[in-house]
Design an enzyme around this catalytic site. Sequence first.
Site, PDB file in Angstrom:
ATOM      1  N   SER A 134       0.788  -1.048  -0.092  1.00  0.00           N
ATOM      2  CA  SER A 134       0.251   0.091  -0.142  1.00  0.00           C
ATOM      3  C   SER A 134       0.937   1.144  -0.048  1.00  0.00           C
ATOM      4  O   SER A 134       1.991   0.963   0.375  1.00  0.00           O
ATOM      5  CB  SER A 134      -0.950   0.033   1.398  1.00  0.00           C
ATOM      6  OG  SER A 134      -1.539   1.224   1.326  1.00  0.00           O
ATOM      7  N   TYR A 147      -2.168  -0.440  10.388  1.00  0.00           N
ATOM      8  CA  TYR A 147      -2.198  -0.791   8.868  1.00  0.00           C
ATOM      9  C   TYR A 147      -0.971  -0.405   8.307  1.00  0.00           C
ATOM     10  O   TYR A 147      -0.234  -1.056   7.613  1.00  0.00           O
ATOM     11  CB  TYR A 147      -3.597  -0.385   8.387  1.00  0.00           C
ATOM     12  CG  TYR A 147      -3.505  -0.737   6.792  1.00  0.00           C
ATOM     13  CD1 TYR A 147      -3.794  -2.026   6.517  1.00  0.00           C
ATOM     14  CD2 TYR A 147      -3.198   0.314   5.779  1.00  0.00           C
ATOM     15  CE1 TYR A 147      -3.956  -2.104   4.961  1.00  0.00           C
ATOM     16  CE2 TYR A 147      -3.102   0.085   4.728  1.00  0.00           C
ATOM     17  CZ  TYR A 147      -3.510  -1.213   4.141  1.00  0.00           C
ATOM     18  OH  TYR A 147      -3.598  -1.573   2.623  1.00  0.00           O
TER      19      TYR A 147
END
Length: 256
Positions: A134, A147
């Site tokens: 990501s 995350y």
Amino acid sequence: MRIAIVTGASSGLGREFVKQIIQKKRLDAVWVIARRESRLLEMAQGSPVPILPIPLDLTKQESFSALRALLEEEKPDIRILVNAAGFGKIGSYAEISISDSESMINLNCRALVQMTLLVLPYMTRGAQILEVCSVASFQPLPALNVYAASKAFVQSYSRSLRWELFGRGIHVTAVCPYWIKDTEFISIAEKTDHPKGVRHFPLASCAHGVVRAALRDGKLNLPVSTPGPVAFLQRFFTKFIPHELVIACWEGLRHL
């Protein structure tokens, strides 16, 4: 038997990876791994390439024992592994449960590493590993703290492993997309005590374009794939702008 293995295959990027791998790769089968067996069975119906549904929960250790036994029995030639299983939660440390934080680490980090190490003995020269990461991996992000940290781990692991596998001719690419609007990620991430931790998701990309770019970049053996202009610019500027300034900008943007 030449195969691909895709985790997180029941939805989102994983499902799109299966579709495009079937279209672009000459394979004997695709093994698809996810918890939701009904979705995997649905994918297998009418596929031009045989799909083997493997319903497993990768946060559970026994899932890897079952997969190890299957690999030892079939001894496939794994041409591509896509580790797309993962999830995130939006909110501060006080708004995300300990259980969710542990699950993010277990699935995004531990399961990804374990999956990678499990299949490597069955990969030969020219095989590809795509670790779905990501843009959150490029800097710390409040309200996505666990995350973002888990994805920073994935990016570092992928880039190191790529060098270790040069001699074997196996490609490893960390796939770092921006927000993707046509997957379940955002809706799941917002299911916390503070569902508007990020108010808007501007310029979000689409799964089809992300996967197309990732497969291309993996074939080129790029260390990192940043599909789309937003992802590329974020990767570029976070190399030069102090992270504290990036965090301050993020804190302002997510409240707009």
